[in-house]
Design a protein around this motif. Sequence first.
Motif, short mmCIF file in Angstrom:
data_model
loop_
_atom_site.label_atom_id
_atom_site.label_comp_id
_atom_site.label_asym_id
_atom_site.label_seq_id
_atom_site.Cartn_x
_atom_site.Cartn_y
_atom_site.Cartn_z
N LYS A 121 4.12 -0.31 7.39
CA LYS A 121 4.91 0.69 6.68
C LYS A 121 5.86 0.01 5.70
N ASN A 122 6.44 -1.11 6.12
CA ASN A 122 7.37 -1.85 5.26
C ASN A 122 6.66 -2.46 4.05
N MET A 123 5.35 -2.62 4.14
CA MET A 123 4.60 -3.23 3.04
C MET A 123 3.86 -2.21 2.18
N GLU A 124 4.15 -0.94 2.37
CA GLU A 124 3.42 0.11 1.67
C GLU A 124 3.50 -0.05 0.14
N ASP A 125 4.65 -0.42 -0.38
CA ASP A 125 4.77 -0.64 -1.83
C ASP A 125 3.90 -1.80 -2.30
N CYS A 126 3.83 -2.84 -1.49
CA CYS A 126 2.97 -3.99 -1.84
C CYS A 126 1.50 -3.56 -1.89
N PHE A 127 1.08 -2.76 -0.92
CA PHE A 127 -0.30 -2.27 -0.92
C PHE A 127 -0.58 -1.43 -2.16
N SER A 128 0.38 -0.60 -2.50
CA SER A 128 0.22 0.27 -3.67
C SER A 128 0.11 -0.57 -4.95
#
Length: 197
Positions: A121-128
Motif C-alpha cells: 500500500k505504501n508503494m502504490e504511487d511507485c507502482f502507478s
Amino acid sequence: MLKRFYELRNEIADFMKIKDKPLSELSDPKWICNLAFLVDLTGYLNYLNFKLQKQGQLVNDLYSHLKAFQIKLRLWESQMLSRNCYHFNTLSAYENIAYAQYVEELKLLSEQFSNRFSDFKNMEDCFSLFVTPIKYNVQNAPIHLQMELIEIQENSLLKYKFEDVELCDFYKKYLEEDNFPQLRKFARRLICAFGSI
C-alpha cells in the motif's frame, strides 16, 4: 481438501459411527454452517494464492490481485451485514446463518491483509509511476525521476512503443541506460523479475 471433507461429511459421520467414535460436530447444524462458510472462504483464498503464484507477473500485478481481494472482503462484509451471502454458495444452502459472526471473521481477515501487505500500500504511487510513466504527473514524481519522465512523455516514439509492447520490454529495450539511468534503476529496484534491464 476442506471442500472434499465437507462434501463427504455424511459418509465420514457414518464411518465414524461404525468405528464407534461418533463425531458430534458432524450432526451440529451450527458447526456445519461454520464449515460451509470456511469452505467458501478457503476457496477464495486458494484462488488468490493460485493467481499470486502465476509465472511472469510483475509486482504491480501481484498488488492488483491483493487489492482486488481486499475490496472483495469489504464487499462480502457489507453484504453479510445485509444478510446476503450470495457469493458464498456453500453457505447459502443453510438457514440460521450467523451473519454477525461471519462479518467479524471477514473484518478480521481484512485487517490481517491490510497489516500484512501494508508495504505494498505504501508503494502504490511507485507502482502507478512504473505502470504509467507516459501519463504520470511529473510534479508528483520523485524529484530524481522528473527530468527523465518529461523526456519520455514528450517523445512520440517512446509513447507509441509504451502502448505497443509489454511493460518489461519497454523498460529493457526502449529506455537506454545512457538516456534514462534513473528510471531504469527505479524499475530494477521495484521489480526483481526483470533480469537485465
